[in-house]
Design a protein around this motif. Structure first.
Motif, PDB file in Angstrom:
ATOM      1  N   VAL A  72       0.838  -1.213   0.000  1.00 29.49           N
ATOM      2  CA  VAL A  72       0.000   0.000   0.000  1.00 29.49           C
ATOM      3  C   VAL A  72       0.870   1.260   0.000  1.00 29.49           C
ATOM      4  O   VAL A  72       0.584   2.230  -0.711  1.00 29.49           O
ATOM      5  CB  VAL A  72      -0.977  -0.006   1.212  1.00 29.49           C
ATOM      6  CG1 VAL A  72      -1.763   1.301   1.267  1.00 29.49           C
ATOM      7  CG2 VAL A  72      -1.938  -1.177   1.116  1.00 29.49           C
TER       8      VAL A  72
ATOM      9  N   GLN B  42       3.814   1.567  -1.272  1.00 33.64           N
ATOM     10  CA  GLN B  42       4.382   1.708  -2.618  1.00 33.64           C
ATOM     11  C   GLN B  42       3.355   2.246  -3.612  1.00 33.64           C
ATOM     12  O   GLN B  42       3.680   3.066  -4.474  1.00 33.64           O
ATOM     13  CB  GLN B  42       4.927   0.366  -3.093  1.00 33.64           C
ATOM     14  CG  GLN B  42       6.184  -0.039  -2.345  1.00 33.64           C
ATOM     15  CD  GLN B  42       6.773  -1.355  -2.849  1.00 33.64           C
ATOM     16  OE1 GLN B  42       6.369  -1.872  -3.871  1.00 33.64           O
ATOM     17  NE2 GLN B  42       7.731  -1.865  -2.105  1.00 33.64           N
ATOM     18  N   ARG B  43       2.130   1.777  -3.483  1.00 37.23           N
ATOM     19  CA  ARG B  43       1.080   2.297  -4.377  1.00 37.23           C
ATOM     20  C   ARG B  43       0.863   3.790  -4.128  1.00 37.23           C
ATOM     21  O   ARG B  43       0.654   4.565  -5.068  1.00 37.23           O
ATOM     22  CB  ARG B  43      -0.236   1.536  -4.150  1.00 37.23           C
ATOM     23  CG  ARG B  43      -0.219   0.079  -4.573  1.00 37.23           C
ATOM     24  CD  ARG B  43      -0.166  -0.097  -6.091  1.00 37.23           C
ATOM     25  NE  ARG B  43      -1.226   0.617  -6.788  1.00 37.23           N
ATOM     26  CZ  ARG B  43      -2.460   0.148  -6.980  1.00 37.23           C
ATOM     27  NH1 ARG B  43      -2.776  -1.058  -6.535  1.00 37.23           N
ATOM     28  NH2 ARG B  43      -3.366   0.854  -7.627  1.00 37.23           N
ATOM     29  N   CYS B  44       0.915   4.177  -2.874  1.00 34.73           N
ATOM     30  CA  CYS B  44       0.772   5.611  -2.556  1.00 34.73           C
ATOM     31  C   CYS B  44       1.948   6.410  -3.109  1.00 34.73           C
ATOM     32  O   CYS B  44       1.783   7.560  -3.542  1.00 34.73           O
ATOM     33  CB  CYS B  44       0.669   5.812  -1.046  1.00 34.73           C
ATOM     34  SG  CYS B  44      -0.865   5.206  -0.329  1.00 34.73           S
ATOM     35  N   LEU B  45       3.092   5.785  -3.092  1.00 31.40           N
ATOM     36  CA  LEU B  45       4.287   6.461  -3.586  1.00 31.40           C
ATOM     37  C   LEU B  45       4.169   6.802  -5.071  1.00 31.40           C
ATOM     38  O   LEU B  45       4.753   7.779  -5.548  1.00 31.40           O
ATOM     39  CB  LEU B  45       5.496   5.544  -3.347  1.00 31.40           C
ATOM     40  CG  LEU B  45       6.885   6.146  -3.308  1.00 31.40           C
ATOM     41  CD1 LEU B  45       6.982   7.281  -2.304  1.00 31.40           C
ATOM     42  CD2 LEU B  45       7.909   5.068  -2.987  1.00 31.40           C
ATOM     43  N   ASP B  46       3.411   6.010  -5.785  1.00 28.80           N
ATOM     44  CA  ASP B  46       3.218   6.246  -7.216  1.00 28.80           C
ATOM     45  C   ASP B  46       2.015   7.137  -7.510  1.00 28.80           C
ATOM     46  O   ASP B  46       1.616   7.264  -8.664  1.00 28.80           O
ATOM     47  CB  ASP B  46       3.027   4.906  -7.945  1.00 28.80           C
ATOM     48  CG  ASP B  46       4.335   4.141  -8.048  1.00 28.80           C
ATOM     49  OD1 ASP B  46       5.392   4.780  -7.997  1.00 28.80           O
ATOM     50  OD2 ASP B  46       4.276   2.899  -8.174  1.00 28.80           O
TER      51      ASP B  46
END
Lengths: 113, 327
Positions: free
Chosen positions: A53, A55-59
């Motif tokens: 999650v 990492q997804r926010c990081l993108d």
């Protein structure tokens, strides 16, 4: 970059720099406890879902496009916490197909894996 | 993964929807989009940035008590029939948003940008509107709070001048600023001087309502639509006017619920003084309920609040249809 993502254990106690609720890490791990109560596996699984999650926010645009390194991670963690804390209150993990609800369980190994 | 300042073109709002979703049901999806919006706004506030949601359709969603201020840009979003009661919408960009029939009771809209927004039939009672930009907003049928102060804000001038503007509770906002902008009232281009040839006499209507601001705006709206208007704030004043006014009184528009007596009781007293007077009742009660309570007959001319100026004028012209307004 995953090594920069804070371990769930670092969010366990109050005073973390991300503003995570004191109960979040424990509750999130409890969602991943299997029927046998394997806390080591629960911590490992929860950590993987947590990193996913973040990492997804990081993108996403939750992180300033000019932010780099630790600042980018900090922003992504804050965003991930906003989503996950809400889900955990409802007994859900977005990565678990069944969205298992085990928030009534107790934790026997608070230190985790 | 982008961790070194590369393009982060994914929508956090869309990610939240993905993570929160448990079904493909459209209604559920709108609620999920609304829940994701709350999270997105919280993140935007914490990051000191304004995020743009990917999905802008929140019709029918429950956002009661939501804190959306400073964190999201909601320009052009759809909140039709959504529950935004008690929500904090301070300073939000809601330009051209659609809030038709939205429940905004008690919402905080201070300094929000609502220019061009559709607030038709929205319920804004108890909402805070300090400094709210309502220029060009559609407010027909909306209900605004009593005593709304427009000080420091932008009066809905275009709406006040709009012949379709509601005369319902919404008009209670008419403070000094709004009044100044609304006057002098230009005659509507289609003022219905009905009645055939010759010089038309404008029908005279007596407006009876105990709410002064609503009374006053009804007067202005009806004057624009070809009526001469008298106003009374209570039954005693209405009866005095019927007794003392030197000219004709053709029609009485009265609230069903008045101090000391009902509107229908008032009409019985008025009819003694003005035997040919017509009546139109207005009320927040549905007609069926008013009939069930014995306040009016089933076929009595009646208009439920809120109503538009046009609908009021039409009911009045219908009530007067058999009369000739030409000397």
């Amino acid at each position: 970059m995953a090594d920069l993502i804070p371990h769930l254990g670092s969010l366990f106690f109050g005073g973390n720099p991300y503003g995570a609720q004191d109960t979040f890490a424990e509750a999130f791990v409890l969602l991943h406890r299997d029927g046998a109560g394997d806390d080591t596996l629960a911590w490992r699984t929860a950590q993987g879902h947590w990193e996913y999650v973040v990492q997804r926010c990081l993108d996403s645009d939750a992180v300033d496009p000019h932010a780099v390194g630790e600042e980018a991670i900090r922003q992504a963690v804050i965003a991930a916490l906003e989503v996950l804390q809400r889900l955990v209150r409802g007994g859900r993990c977005p990565r678990c197909p069944a969205h298992a609800t085990r928030s009534q369980d107790t934790m026997s190994n608070r230190g985790g894996a | 993964m982008a961790a070194t300042g590369s393009a982060r073109d994914g929508s956090f709002h869309a990610l939240c929807i993905e993570l929160l979703s448990t079904s493909d049901d459209v209604a559920d999806r709108r609620q999920v989009a609304a829940d994701a919006l709350v999270i997105t706004a919280a993140v935007g506030r914490r990051q000191g940035r304004v995020l743009r949601p990917q999905d802008l359709h929140f019709g029918g969603a429950d956002l009661s008590g939501a804190d959306l201020h400073a964190g999201v840009n909601l320009r052009g979003a759809t909140f039709d029939a959504a529950n935004l009661s008690g929500a904090n919408l301070t300073g939000l960009d809601l330009r051209n948003a659609s809030l038709d029939a939205a429940d905004l009771r008690g919402a905080v809209l201070d300094r929000a940008w609502l220019s061009g927004a559709n607030l038709a039939n929205a319920d804004l009672r108890g909402a805070r509107l300090q400094g709210t930009d309502l220029r060009g907003a559609i407010l027909d049928g909306a209900r605004l709070p009593r005593g709304v102060s427009m000080k420091g804000g932008t009066s809905p001038a275009s709406s006040l001048d709009d012949p379709t503007f509601s005369v319902a509770d919404l008009m209670r906002l008419a403070g000094p600023d709004a009044e100044a902008r609304a006057e002098p009232a230009p005659p509507a281009p289609d003022v219905p001087h009905r009645g055939g040839s010759g010089s038309p006499r404008r029908p005279t209507v007596l407006i009876v309502d105990d709410e002064a601001d609503l009374r006053e705006i009804m007067r202005r709206m009806l004057q624009r639509r070809g009526f001469d208007a008298l106003v009374a704030g209570d039954p005693a004043q209405a009866i005095s006017l019927c007794r003392d006014h030197p000219g004709p009184i053709d029609l009485v528009v009265t609230d069903l619920t008045l101090p000391d007596m009902s509107g229908s009781d008032l009409l019985r007293e008025v009819a003694v003084l003005r035997s040919s007077v017509r009546v139109v009742y207005v009320s927040g009660l549905p007609r069926d309920l008013a009939v069930a309570k014995g306040l009016i007959n089933r076929d009595a001319p009646f208009l439920k609040k809120p109503f538009t100026a046009d609908s009021l004028a039409e009911v009045m012209w219908t009530a007067l249809a058999e009369e000739q307004w030409v000397h």
